[in-house]
Design an enzyme around this catalytic site. Structure first.
Site, PDB file in Angstrom:
ATOM      1  N   GLU A   8       0.797  -1.100  -0.028  1.00 55.31           N
ATOM      2  CA  GLU A   8      -0.163   0.118  -0.041  1.00 55.31           C
ATOM      3  C   GLU A   8       0.731   1.423  -0.059  1.00 55.31           C
ATOM      4  O   GLU A   8       0.386   2.229  -0.373  1.00 55.31           O
ATOM      5  CB  GLU A   8      -0.903   0.024   1.046  1.00 55.31           C
ATOM      6  CG  GLU A   8      -1.926   1.095   1.107  1.00 55.31           C
ATOM      7  CD  GLU A   8      -3.243   0.784   2.123  1.00 55.31           C
ATOM      8  OE1 GLU A   8      -3.893   1.715   2.439  1.00 55.31           O
ATOM      9  OE2 GLU A   8      -3.484  -0.495   2.090  1.00 55.31           O
ATOM     10  N   ASP A 104      -2.903  -3.059   3.154  1.00 57.49           N
ATOM     11  CA  ASP A 104      -3.443  -3.224   4.343  1.00 57.49           C
ATOM     12  C   ASP A 104      -4.557  -4.232   4.463  1.00 57.49           C
ATOM     13  O   ASP A 104      -5.519  -4.456   3.593  1.00 57.49           O
ATOM     14  CB  ASP A 104      -3.804  -2.152   5.136  1.00 57.49           C
ATOM     15  CG  ASP A 104      -2.902  -0.981   5.465  1.00 57.49           C
ATOM     16  OD1 ASP A 104      -1.534  -1.563   5.339  1.00 57.49           O
ATOM     17  OD2 ASP A 104      -3.129  -0.005   5.627  1.00 57.49           O
ATOM     18  N   TYR A 309      -0.952  -3.299  13.709  1.00 54.01           N
ATOM     19  CA  TYR A 309      -1.684  -2.558  12.767  1.00 54.01           C
ATOM     20  C   TYR A 309      -2.798  -1.664  13.692  1.00 54.01           C
ATOM     21  O   TYR A 309      -3.517  -2.213  14.767  1.00 54.01           O
ATOM     22  CB  TYR A 309      -2.431  -3.596  12.164  1.00 54.01           C
ATOM     23  CG  TYR A 309      -3.395  -3.092  10.906  1.00 54.01           C
ATOM     24  CD1 TYR A 309      -2.769  -2.385   9.807  1.00 54.01           C
ATOM     25  CD2 TYR A 309      -4.782  -2.804  11.055  1.00 54.01           C
ATOM     26  CE1 TYR A 309      -3.731  -1.782   8.630  1.00 54.01           C
ATOM     27  CE2 TYR A 309      -5.605  -2.288   9.971  1.00 54.01           C
ATOM     28  CZ  TYR A 309      -5.019  -1.785   8.945  1.00 54.01           C
ATOM     29  OH  TYR A 309      -5.732  -1.189   7.797  1.00 54.01           O
TER      30      TYR A 309
END
Length: 733
Positions: A8, A104, A309
């Site tokens: 990403e 992600d 995350y």
């Protein structure tokens, strides 16, 4: 043949490339013997603007609405077009056998990659990397267990449906409102209900009428008893006459101890952090905005790789994470955490622990440290604060409960009941984690409501039947308080749990809204709040969030249905069904098109009026219209009322420069040599004098800070020449 990995962002790509031994660098990729790793810059492809369907849509006209393209087009984002072309060339390279999506792991990450592949006309097989952290160990494990890309087709359909639905509703409703009232007005399924929630709270505050309440306290050596109403058990009464009469009746009478009850009690540790809870705590403790906390978390995740995350809505870890806990403890056993982590590392970790729950972990587990060691001196002050919050919470959940002995004494004076409570801590448990903080955690201010109100009080030795004389009675008095204005912390809570702001009493709808996570998602709420500030619909008064006059008028003009949290509940429920393969995307989009057309029709035929209530006498240097005085999140500005002009200038901005008198942050006003710092305490200081003072104090950063501020201010004052430029990149959700 080689595998093409699409990450990403460049930082994530570099981490993966290192693990995959891709050492050959180019401006758009990293290549090795088996893999080629490239990246997006966030989104490279998005839904096309209306003017890309037809030039006539460059001018906003009511007669062109509703905009209902048969198929919504994709377009390459202009600013990142070079990177898209590079990725496209790699996709079609003859030696690339397949594509590995490594964006992600979530709905939005899936959309990022799939739109790139769709726009590039990819025909090659697709696999999916699904990981929650960017440590070397996590990357290796993820590439060893790649999944078939088709396993996530329904997730992509849900993501695309969300994006297209927001486009259809946001574009049509925003253009209809703007054309109808000739003012820059926008609305959406999340931002408008959020404004409505704030409006309801402000109305409650406005209508609130304080009431006086009264009580009685009986003081004896070492102990104070509080009167309790025998029927309601309340310690307060709105009947002043009743309390005064009681005080007269009880004066001089002895206190008879009825009972002394001692019970062991315990408070379990608070749960791990999800993003929303972390944003709340950071705002309460450090006044960080939701967006600021997310940005810091993103750096700690991507750049330092020391936290997992951030965009997670879970507050638990899954059982497969339990074996990794010793390594995570070892990694964070530095500085003030060393002794606590060392103590925990000696224990055994059970998959049955309270913080482990597979059923409450969907895409990502709670925010916890990774196995990556971090030198604390590498972190900035703000990064250290967020890291500290996460690490202490991570350590706290593995500590035993906070235990204390609760003593309740019940007494009688003249037939009236009085009580007193005391507490003796027997084991600080998890609270010990917060009592060793460099950053004053001693007060432990209401960790999720787990901290009981009032300081612990040790009571003297008392026994049932004992009589105490010489009691001194005191009447207490107070006033009821209105609801508090929202802060970003409490607004996040309201967005996450908006059930009490629903007009509908339908329990199924309320349950649906709770289960679907409220308004917005854990990943989008910060951006939604920022957009409301940037659109001058919200302003700040200290740490309080307030509606602007523009927002109040907007709420009076927006269709009623678009102001209700129920709309988002319905959308998210149906999007989840699409992701689960239980609902056809085409059926959802058909309903959305009908809904968007209905909104336009309602706005077209409405009889509401909009009038600027913040006009100044200063005229726009571009078009000559009078400028509007507005408050940004950290600044005051003058902006043109003409939506096509877009002129704005900053007249005052909150800086990081501290007042030499009261040490609060000062505002910088004016232009050029006349720029002046002013403080709420009354202190004023010319910019030139400020620089000289800072140099004398030996502060080597003042010139750089001021230069950076000026550069940022000039950048913010550059505004596009059309409304399409102003709205570029804004998500209408």
């Amino acid at each position: 043949m080689k595998h093409l990995v699409i990450a990403e962002k460049p930082s994530a790509a570099r981490d993966m490339a290192r693990v995959l031994h891709c050492l050959q660098k180019s401006s758009s990729a990293l290549e090795g013997s088996q893999y080629v790793v490239t990246w997006g810059l966030g989104h490279l492809v998005t839904l096309a603007d209306p003017e890309q369907y037809d030039d006539k849509y460059k001018t906003w006209k009511m007669e062109d609405l509703p905009l209902m393209p048969d198929k919504l087009k994709l377009t390459v984002i202009r600013q990142t077009g070079k990177q898209f072309q590079a990725v496209k060339r790699l996709i079609h390279r003859n030696d690339i056998s397949d594509i590995i999506i490594a964006t992600d792991a979530g709905r939005e990450g899936e959309l990022v990659a799939r739109l790139i592949l769709e726009q590039a006309d990819n025909q090659k097989p697709v696999k999916r990397l699904w990981i929650s952290s960017l440590t070397d160990q996590s990357i290796r494990s993820g590439f060893a267990h790649l999944r078939d890309g088709h396993d996530y087709d329904n997730l992509y359909r849900a993501a695309l449906s969300r994006a297209e639905a927001d486009w259809l509703v946001g574009i049509n409703a925003t253009r209809a409102l703007t054309c109808r009232h000739n003012a820059q007005l926008s609305c959406g399924r999340v931002q408008t209900p959020t404004l409505a929630i704030i409006a309801r709270r402000e109305q409650e505050i406005k209508e609130f009428k304080p009431r006086s309440y009264y009580g009685l306290q009986a003081a004896a050596p070492g102990i104070t008893f509080t009167w309790r109403d025998q029927k309601s058990q309340s310690s307060q009464s709105f009947d002043e006459k009743k309390i005064n009469e009681l005080k007269q009746q009880l004066e001089g009478k002895p206190c008879q101890i009825r009972s002394v009850d001692q019970k062991p009690r315990q408070v379990p540790p608070p749960r791990l952090y999800d993003l929303t809870e972390l944003q709340r705590d950071a705002n309460k403790r450090y006044q960080f905005s939701a967006k600021q906390t997310l940005n810091i978390m993103q750096r700690l995740y991507e750049n330092y790789k020391i936290l997992t995350y951030p965009r997670t809505d879970s507050r638990y870890i899954s059982a497969d994470i339990v074996p990794t806990l010793p390594e995570r403890l070892k990694a964070c056993a530095v500085g003030p955490y060393q002794k606590m982590a060392a103590r925990l590392s000696r224990q055994k970790f059970s998959p049955k622990a309270a913080y482990v729950n597979d059923s409450k972990v969907s895409d990502h587990h709670a925010i916890i440290p990774t196995e990556q060691y971090v030198p604390l001196t590498d972190l900035s002050s703000d990064e250290r604060k967020i890291y500290d919050l996460v690490i202490r919470r991570f350590l706290a959940v593995m500590y035993p409960p906070y235990r204390y002995e609760q003593t309740t004494v019940q007494a009688e004076i003249g037939g009236q009941t009085f009580t007193a409570q005391g507490r003796v801590v027997t084991d600080p448990g998890w609270k010990a984690v917060y009592q060793t903080g460099e950053d004053n955690y001693d007060e432990l201010e209401d960790l999720e409501g787990l901290e009981e109100k009032g300081a612990p009080m040790t009571l003297p030795q008392l026994a049932a039947g004992q009589t105490i004389t010489g009691i001194r009675l005191t009447r207490t008095e107070g006033k009821t308080k209105p609801p508090a204005y929202f802060t970003e912390a409490t607004l996040l809570s309201a967005m996450e749990n908006p059930v009490k702001y629903m007009d509908s009493s339908d329990r199924q709808l309320q349950k649906t809204l709770t289960e679907t996570g409220g308004l917005g998602t854990v990943a989008t709420r910060a951006d939604i709040i920022e957009k409301l500030f940037d659109s001058f619909l919200l302003e700040k008064d200290g740490n309080q969030v307030r509606l602007t006059g523009k927002a109040r008028q907007l709420l009076s003009l927006v269709p009623e249905d678009l102001k209700k949290p129920e709309l988002t509940a319905d959308w998210e429920t149906r999007l989840q069904k699409i992701a689960q393969g239980k609902l056809k995307r085409s059926d959802f989009m058909k309903d959305i098109r009908g809904y968007a057309a209905g909104l336009v029709d309602e706005i077209k035929h409405s009889d509401g009026k909009f009038a600027h209530d913040n006009l100044t006498n200063k005229k726009c240097p571009r078009c000559g219209l009078r400028l509007l005085a507005v408050k940004g999140k950290n600044s005051e500005m003058l902006v043109c009322q003409d939506r096509e002009c877009g002129y704005r200038e900053t007249i005052s901005r909150v800086t990081n420069a501290r007042c030499p008198v009261c040490h609060k942050k000062m505002n910088l006003i004016g232009k050029g040599d006349s720029q002046t710092f002013i403080c709420s305490c009354g202190h004023k200081e010319k910019l030139t004098a400020f620089r000289q003072r800072r140099e004398k104090e030996g502060a080597g950063v003042s010139k750089k800070d001021v230069a950076n501020y000026m550069k940022k201010q000039q950048k913010e004052e550059k505004v596009g020449s059309s409304l399409s430029d102003l709205l570029a990149g804004i998500k209408l959700d």
